[in-house]
Design an enzyme around this catalytic site. Structure first.
Site, PDB file in Angstrom:
ATOM      1  N   CYS A   1       0.866  -1.177   0.000  1.00  0.00           N
ATOM      2  CA  CYS A   1       0.000   0.000   0.000  1.00  0.00           C
ATOM      3  C   CYS A   1       0.903   1.228   0.000  1.00  0.00           C
ATOM      4  O   CYS A   1       1.755   1.382   0.885  1.00  0.00           O
ATOM      5  CB  CYS A   1      -0.910  -0.014   1.217  1.00  0.00           C
ATOM      6  SG  CYS A   1      -1.914   1.479   1.401  1.00  0.00           S
TER       7      CYS A   1
ATOM      8  N   CYS B   1      -0.006   3.579   3.564  1.00  0.00           N
ATOM      9  CA  CYS B   1       0.364   3.109   4.902  1.00  0.00           C
ATOM     10  C   CYS B   1       1.583   2.195   4.884  1.00  0.00           C
ATOM     11  O   CYS B   1       2.073   1.792   5.942  1.00  0.00           O
ATOM     12  CB  CYS B   1      -0.817   2.392   5.554  1.00  0.00           C
ATOM     13  SG  CYS B   1      -1.263   0.813   4.776  1.00  0.00           S
TER      14      CYS B   1
ATOM     15  N   CYS C   1      19.726   9.011   6.936  1.00  0.00           N
ATOM     16  CA  CYS C   1      19.448   8.162   5.772  1.00  0.00           C
ATOM     17  C   CYS C   1      18.566   8.956   4.824  1.00  0.00           C
ATOM     18  O   CYS C   1      17.638   9.649   5.264  1.00  0.00           O
ATOM     19  CB  CYS C   1      18.764   6.868   6.206  1.00  0.00           C
ATOM     20  SG  CYS C   1      18.346   5.769   4.829  1.00  0.00           S
ATOM     21  N   ILE C   2      18.843   8.877   3.546  1.00  0.00           N
ATOM     22  CA  ILE C   2      18.075   9.623   2.548  1.00  0.00           C
ATOM     23  C   ILE C   2      17.811   8.726   1.354  1.00  0.00           C
ATOM     24  O   ILE C   2      18.686   7.929   0.957  1.00  0.00           O
ATOM     25  CB  ILE C   2      18.812  10.914   2.129  1.00  0.00           C
ATOM     26  CG1 ILE C   2      17.941  11.769   1.209  1.00  0.00           C
ATOM     27  CG2 ILE C   2      20.162  10.599   1.514  1.00  0.00           C
ATOM     28  CD1 ILE C   2      18.497  13.147   0.966  1.00  0.00           C
TER      29      ILE C   2
ATOM     30  N   THR D   1      15.436   8.578  -2.495  1.00  0.00           N
ATOM     31  CA  THR D   1      14.443   8.978  -3.490  1.00  0.00           C
ATOM     32  C   THR D   1      13.942   7.712  -4.172  1.00  0.00           C
ATOM     33  O   THR D   1      14.760   6.879  -4.609  1.00  0.00           O
ATOM     34  CB  THR D   1      15.050   9.930  -4.531  1.00  0.00           C
ATOM     35  OG1 THR D   1      15.597  11.062  -3.865  1.00  0.00           O
ATOM     36  CG2 THR D   1      13.991  10.412  -5.515  1.00  0.00           C
TER      37      THR D   1
ATOM     38  N   GLY E   1      15.119  15.814  -9.995  1.00  0.00           N
ATOM     39  CA  GLY E   1      15.387  16.942  -9.120  1.00  0.00           C
ATOM     40  C   GLY E   1      14.880  16.789  -7.704  1.00  0.00           C
ATOM     41  O   GLY E   1      15.108  17.679  -6.870  1.00  0.00           O
ATOM     42  N   TYR E   2      14.233  15.654  -7.387  1.00  0.00           N
ATOM     43  CA  TYR E   2      13.679  15.480  -6.037  1.00  0.00           C
ATOM     44  C   TYR E   2      14.778  15.209  -5.007  1.00  0.00           C
ATOM     45  O   TYR E   2      14.623  15.544  -3.828  1.00  0.00           O
ATOM     46  CB  TYR E   2      12.657  14.350  -6.021  1.00  0.00           C
ATOM     47  CG  TYR E   2      11.381  14.685  -6.762  1.00  0.00           C
ATOM     48  CD1 TYR E   2      10.451  15.572  -6.221  1.00  0.00           C
ATOM     49  CD2 TYR E   2      11.107  14.120  -8.004  1.00  0.00           C
ATOM     50  CE1 TYR E   2       9.284  15.880  -6.901  1.00  0.00           C
ATOM     51  CE2 TYR E   2       9.936  14.421  -8.680  1.00  0.00           C
ATOM     52  CZ  TYR E   2       9.041  15.305  -8.133  1.00  0.00           C
ATOM     53  OH  TYR E   2       7.882  15.626  -8.801  1.00  0.00           O
TER      54      TYR E   2
ATOM     55  N   GLU F   1      25.358  11.963   7.526  1.00  0.00           N
ATOM     56  CA  GLU F   1      26.062  10.887   8.220  1.00  0.00           C
ATOM     57  C   GLU F   1      26.759   9.986   7.221  1.00  0.00           C
ATOM     58  O   GLU F   1      26.196   9.654   6.172  1.00  0.00           O
ATOM     59  CB  GLU F   1      25.057  10.088   9.059  1.00  0.00           C
ATOM     60  CG  GLU F   1      25.676   9.023   9.930  1.00  0.00           C
ATOM     61  CD  GLU F   1      24.670   8.313  10.792  1.00  0.00           C
ATOM     62  OE1 GLU F   1      24.990   7.212  11.305  1.00  0.00           O
ATOM     63  OE2 GLU F   1      23.559   8.842  10.968  1.00  0.00           O
TER      64      GLU F   1
ATOM     65  N   SER G   1      26.955  17.281  -6.091  1.00  0.00           N
ATOM     66  CA  SER G   1      26.286  18.195  -7.017  1.00  0.00           C
ATOM     67  C   SER G   1      25.611  19.338  -6.269  1.00  0.00           C
ATOM     68  O   SER G   1      25.664  20.500  -6.709  1.00  0.00           O
ATOM     69  CB  SER G   1      25.268  17.414  -7.849  1.00  0.00           C
ATOM     70  OG  SER G   1      24.564  18.273  -8.716  1.00  0.00           O
TER      71      SER G   1
END
Length: 596
Positions: free
Chosen positions: A354, A357, A460-461, A463, A471-472, A494, A507
């Site tokens: 889902c 959620c 932590c990242i 996309t 570009g997000y 980190e 960048s």
């Protein structure tokens, strides 16, 4: 009699000298015992022969067999096994007596059905010692040959040996594959597409040949490195003759790249795609240069070997136990890495989620029923940013633990270095969404510690793959630094960063520095001032200036060079990019959390 002659002849052995008195007495005692047993055997055999003759004559005349008082049926039956035991000790009875014993026993069985029966072993017939010795030698030779054949396994076919961790109940998912061979050429079996030679349009023998070639090339490379060990400060020296020749060779190979496919090749490739679909890798020949294609094959083999090592170490599930795809909203995404979902879900190979959620399910039917009942249309928590259709929600890991755990498990499918899955309470999650008439769809997120002693503004990242290269990623990074500015802190991500994360951050730092230098009008610049205004750590600023070759050391001082060519290129890209994917600080409605 012949029996007595043989016994007497045998008793003459060992009577030559008197020097070995002890041994001679021992041999004589054995010979005397053997003579006595032979004499008893002969007398008993004669009595049995006479009784058998009397019985046979009485049977022929029709009268019942009469036995002597001292040699009745019972005594005859008892004397027979006694004679057999004595014959086994003497090892040389006559064959005529053996046949007589058999006749007597049959007649006794007819006369007395309750008489005891014994299995008699037929003894060796009479003959000379030479014949007996030849027979013993023949039997000993046959026995030795049988023993040698039992220990010699060379005649048996060699069994193929596999690694002890292989599960032979598993099979390669590629249609028509027998799971034999491996793309690396170093293993006998495979259970995944990454190691399947058939999927890569190769055979097992071809993979082994390529592995041998790669080993030779690596040995040559190691040898050249050892030869260059004595070179000091190689960074500032010109390339060697070998390196220059290799560079020229690569340049020449890349010039031979075919401009395009001819008609026959296009038909061949189209037929391959129509017949196999997605169950086989597309044909890659003649698409690029042979050198680049070989580099790609080496990278495939190396990645397959790394996955095999992880599988043997237990860090990656085998074959079908690794999630390959997830159905997320209207997208079906191929996964990149292993994520520790429960085993009952991980072994399915395909998960249904889902998108609101983040609950994971086993089938499309369960997902459809869940979507009919799910009331969530956006992430839990507080919406702290909104501009256009872009929103950011702040989710506390302590208040919404299940959602944050599911988010971490989802992120691990696309991140290699992530190790946090369930301990989410010390973190805040900032989830970016894109809204439409059906709800707020997950674009990406980053997490940060509530209390970071090293001033990390990102732990932590991620996309999501369907929103990459739009570009997000820079928007998420810019938003993390915007929060650091509001907190009046200097932030840094980190470590370690993933490969894509490092590219995105470099960048972003480049754009921030060029934007600052474009608007800067003074003559002296300070790294500390740049850090305070942009909230970027000074270490990251210095590393970025060094990568752009804008930081020089001259006459005991560090100078920052304002390269106008880089600034002009940045202006042109900003004009082309527009203001679509940027963060507006005025749209932020957020107060730094206290005491969380």
């Amino acid at each position: 009699m012949p029996r007595r002659k043989r016994t007497a002849g045998s008793s003459s052995d060992g009577t030559e000298d008197s020097d070995f008195s002890a041994d001679l007495e021992h041999v004589r005692a054995a010979v005397r015992a053997r003579r006595r047993s032979s004499t008893r055997l002969t007398r008993a055999s004669l009595r049995l022969s006479q009784s058998s003759q009397d019985n046979s004559s009485s049977l022929r005349s029709g009268s019942p067999a009469a036995a002597a008082p001292d040699e009745g049926p019972d005594s005859a039956a008892e004397s027979a096994p006694a004679a057999a035991a004595t014959a086994a000790a003497a090892a040389a009875p006559a064959s005529v007596f053996s046949s007589a014993r058999r006749i007597t026993r049959s007649q006794q069985g007819a006369a007395n059905p309750k008489a005891k029966r014994y299995h008699l072993r037929q003894s060796r017939s009479s003959g000379s010692d030479t014949e007996a010795n030849e027979e013993d030698e023949r039997l000993a030779k046959e026995l030795s040959l049988k023993e040698a054949a039992a220990h010699n396994l060379s005649h048996r076919p060699k069994r193929r040996r596999f690694h002890e961790s292989y599960n032979f109940n598993m099979k390669c998912p590629t249609p028509g594959c027998n799971s034999l061979g491996h793309l690396t050429g170093r293993h006998e079996r495979h259970f995944s597409i990454s190691g399947c030679p058939l999927y890569h349009n190769l055979s097992a023998d071809e993979c082994k040949g390529k592995a041998t070639t790669r080993d030779k090339q690596s040995e040559e490379r190691a040898l050249s490195h050892r030869q260059d060990e004595n070179r000091h400060s190689t960074r500032h020296q010109a390339p060697t003759d070998g390196q220059q020749r290799y560079k020229d060779k690569v340049t020449e190979l890349r010039r031979k790249r075919n401009s395009g496919l001819n008609k026959e090749q296009k038909e061949k490739y189209t037929e391959h795609r129509q017949s196999h679909g997605t169950s086989r890798e597309p044909m890659l020949e003649n698409i690029t240069s042979d050198y680049d294609l070989e580099l790609f094959r080496k990278a495939q083999a190396r990645a397959s070997e790394d996955l095999e090592k992880l599988r043997l170490a237990g860090q990656v599930s085998e074959g079908s136990n690794m999630i390959k795809t997830i159905v997320f909203g209207r997208f079906e995404l191929d996964t990149w890495y292993h994520s520790p979902y429960p085993e009952e879900y991980a072994r399915l190979g395909r998960l249904f989620m889902c998108e609101f959620c983040l609950k994971y399910m086993k089938s499309q039917t369960i997902l459809r029923r869940h979507m009919a009942k799910c009331v969530w249309k956006h992430p839990p928590g507080d919406e702290i940013y909104r501009k256009g259709n872009i929103s950011v929600f702040e989710v506390d890991g302590k208040k919404n633990k299940i959602y944050c755990q599911n988010l971490c498990l989802l992120a691990k499918l696309f991140l290699d270095h992530k190790t946090l899955y369930y301990d989410v309470e010390p973190f805040l999650f900032y989830v970016m969404t894109e809204a439409d008439n059906t709800g707020c769809h997950l674009v990406g997120y980053f997490s940060k510690e509530k209390n970071s002693f090293l001033n990390y503004n990102v732990s932590c990242i991620l996309t999501m793959p369907q929103y990459m290269r739009q570009g997000y990623g820079k928007m998420l990074i810019d938003f993390s630094y915007l929060l650091s500015k509001v907190e009046e802190k200097v932030g840094s991500p980190e470590r370690p960063l993933s490969d894509l994360g490092l590219i995105s951050y470099r960048s972003y730092w480049k754009d921030v520095l060029l934007r600052y230098l474009n608007s800067f009008q003074g003559k002296e610049i300070s790294i500390k001032e740049i850090s305070q205004e942009t909230a970027v750590n000074p270490v990251d600023i210095v590393s970025t200036l060094q990568s752009l070759q804008m930081l020089k050391y001259w006459k005991g001082k560090h100078l920052v060079l304002k390269r106008q060519d880089l600034i002009d290129d940045w202006k042109a890209k900003e004009t082309k990019r527009g203001n679509g994917k940027t963060i507006d600080p005025t749209a932020l409605k957020w107060t730094p959390p206290k005491g969380t």
